[in-house]
Enzyme design. Structure first.
Site, PDB file in Angstrom:
ATOM      1  N   THR A  52       0.797  -1.289   0.036  1.00 48.13           N
ATOM      2  CA  THR A  52       0.004   0.235  -0.044  1.00 48.13           C
ATOM      3  C   THR A  52       0.907   1.366   0.237  1.00 48.13           C
ATOM      4  O   THR A  52       0.500   2.330  -0.362  1.00 48.13           O
ATOM      5  CB  THR A  52      -0.683   0.023   1.247  1.00 48.13           C
ATOM      6  OG1 THR A  52      -0.273  -0.217   2.435  1.00 48.13           O
ATOM      7  CG2 THR A  52      -1.898  -1.074   1.199  1.00 48.13           C
ATOM      8  N   TYR A 162      -8.027  -6.284  11.261  1.00 49.80           N
ATOM      9  CA  TYR A 162      -7.085  -5.230  11.399  1.00 49.80           C
ATOM     10  C   TYR A 162      -7.031  -4.970  13.077  1.00 49.80           C
ATOM     11  O   TYR A 162      -6.038  -4.892  13.613  1.00 49.80           O
ATOM     12  CB  TYR A 162      -7.584  -3.811  10.860  1.00 49.80           C
ATOM     13  CG  TYR A 162      -6.834  -2.853  11.052  1.00 49.80           C
ATOM     14  CD1 TYR A 162      -5.365  -2.655  10.430  1.00 49.80           C
ATOM     15  CD2 TYR A 162      -7.241  -1.600  11.722  1.00 49.80           C
ATOM     16  CE1 TYR A 162      -4.610  -1.223  10.654  1.00 49.80           C
ATOM     17  CE2 TYR A 162      -6.668  -0.602  11.933  1.00 49.80           C
ATOM     18  CZ  TYR A 162      -5.210  -0.451  11.360  1.00 49.80           C
ATOM     19  OH  TYR A 162      -4.623   0.714  11.554  1.00 49.80           O
TER      20      TYR A 162
END
Ligand code: UDP
Length: 328
Positions: A52, A162
């Site tokens: 990312t 997450y």
């Protein structure tokens, strides 16, 4: 592993030596931290798998000779020759669409990646700072969130990849601290925004700015009554570096306590950009926290830190950076 740039020396401008390992250093927040570290005279080894993050976020640091980018996945282990004085562990996808698209990788980097990063710190007798998150509070039942609150996380919901990875990271960090006396600090980072967010990366500020400047409707999820508290990246960086400098274990909330609803944020961005975009409502993501705001008393008292940049000022800086074509 690919190495870009070189930095074998840790000699500082003031004559002392400090070499900092930043995992996830080519990401949005990581790259701003690398900037601040290099600017103050540190030498930085950045490890990023560029899943990312972007090489272009840190390319400008390579000519300084104090910055090295190692393209590697920290969940597979970390091999950095030479001394390290500080480890800042940021490696992880952070935008919900990014981590939802990489559920297993997100759990791996939070578990194996954190283990690898903390082992480097222990081997090198370096301080270890974990980039944790306000997501450990889940959909909070205590408001504003104090560090002593244990949170309200759905352990089997989609966001758990997450949330639980970060909760595990905190548990692992504390276990190393208690068992081996590791010098650790845990930062609970609240929503952060600024230049270098990937346009339209899924996070609310990147999406709304991209949509407003592109003349497309702003996608407000749910009825927009959910709240967030947005911290400009420069403030977040000074907070994390204050924690790194201290000997505080934490966890410590590092965020801006000015709370705003998502709908108000959309309208603010429309006003600041002068955009004629409309607002379009879309379904609320599963387990989307209804409100979020940090209590930053601990950071104020122990780190002498608080944010200085208002939402309007921060958003204007983002708009300026986007308008000038530069993302810095
Ligand atoms: N959000 C939104 N529209 C978007 C992106 C996000 O309304 O295009 C909302 C999202 O549902 C959440 C808030 O904005 O309530 C913040 O989302 P973000 O993904 O930035 O971070 P989160 O705090 O949820 O991790």
């Amino acid at each position: 592993m690919t190495a870009i740039g070189g930095s074998t020396s840790g000699d500082r401008v003031d004559g002392t030596s400090r070499r900092v390992l930043v995992t996830g250093g080519a990401g949005f927040l990581g790259s701003h931290l690398c900037d601040a570290l290099v600017a103050r005279g540190d030498t930085v080894v950045c490890i990023d798998d560029l899943s990312t993050g972007l090489e272009s976020n840190v390319a400008h640091l390579i000519p300084t000779g104090r910055f090295e980018l190692l393209v590697a996945d920290v969940s597979k282990g970390i091999d950095v020759p030479g001394p390290i004085d500080l480890v800042l562990h940021l490696a992880s996808a952070a935008s919900p669409p990014d981590y939802l698209a990489r559920p297993l990788e997100t759990l791996a980097v939070g578990s194996e990646g954190t283990r690898a990063a903390i082992e480097v710190a222990v081997d090198m007798s370096a301080r270890f700072v974990l980039a944790s998150t306000s997501e450990v509070y889940g959909d909070p039942l205590v408001h504003p969130q104090v560090e002593a609150y244990w949170g309200n996380v759905n352990p089997v919901g989609p966001r758990s990849v997450y949330d639980e990875a970060k909760r595990f990271s905190e548990a692992l960090t504390m276990a190393w601290h208690r068992t081996h006396g590791a010098n650790v600090g845990i930062a609970r980072i609240f929503n952060t925004y600024g230049p270098r967010l990937r346009p339209g990366d899924g996070r609310v500020v990147s999406n709304f700015l991209d949509q407003a400047l592109g003349g497309r409707p702003l996608t407000v999820y749910g009825d927009g009554s959910q709240t967030r508290s947005l911290c400009y990246v420069d403030d977040e960086v000074t907070g994390i570096l204050a924690l790194a400098r201290s000997s505080i274990t934490g966890p410590v909330n590092i965020g801006n306590p000015t709370e705003i609803t998502v709908l108000d944020l959309a309208n603010r961005i429309l006003e600041l950009t002068g955009s004629s975009s409309t607002v379009e409502f879309a379904p609320l993501p599963v387990d989307d926290p209804t409100r979020r705001c940090p209590d930053i008393s601990l950071a104020r008292n122990e780190l002498d830190w608080q944010p200085a940049i208002s939402l309007d000022d921060g958003l204007s800086r983002c708009i300026e950076a986007l308008a000038s074509g530069g993302r810095h």
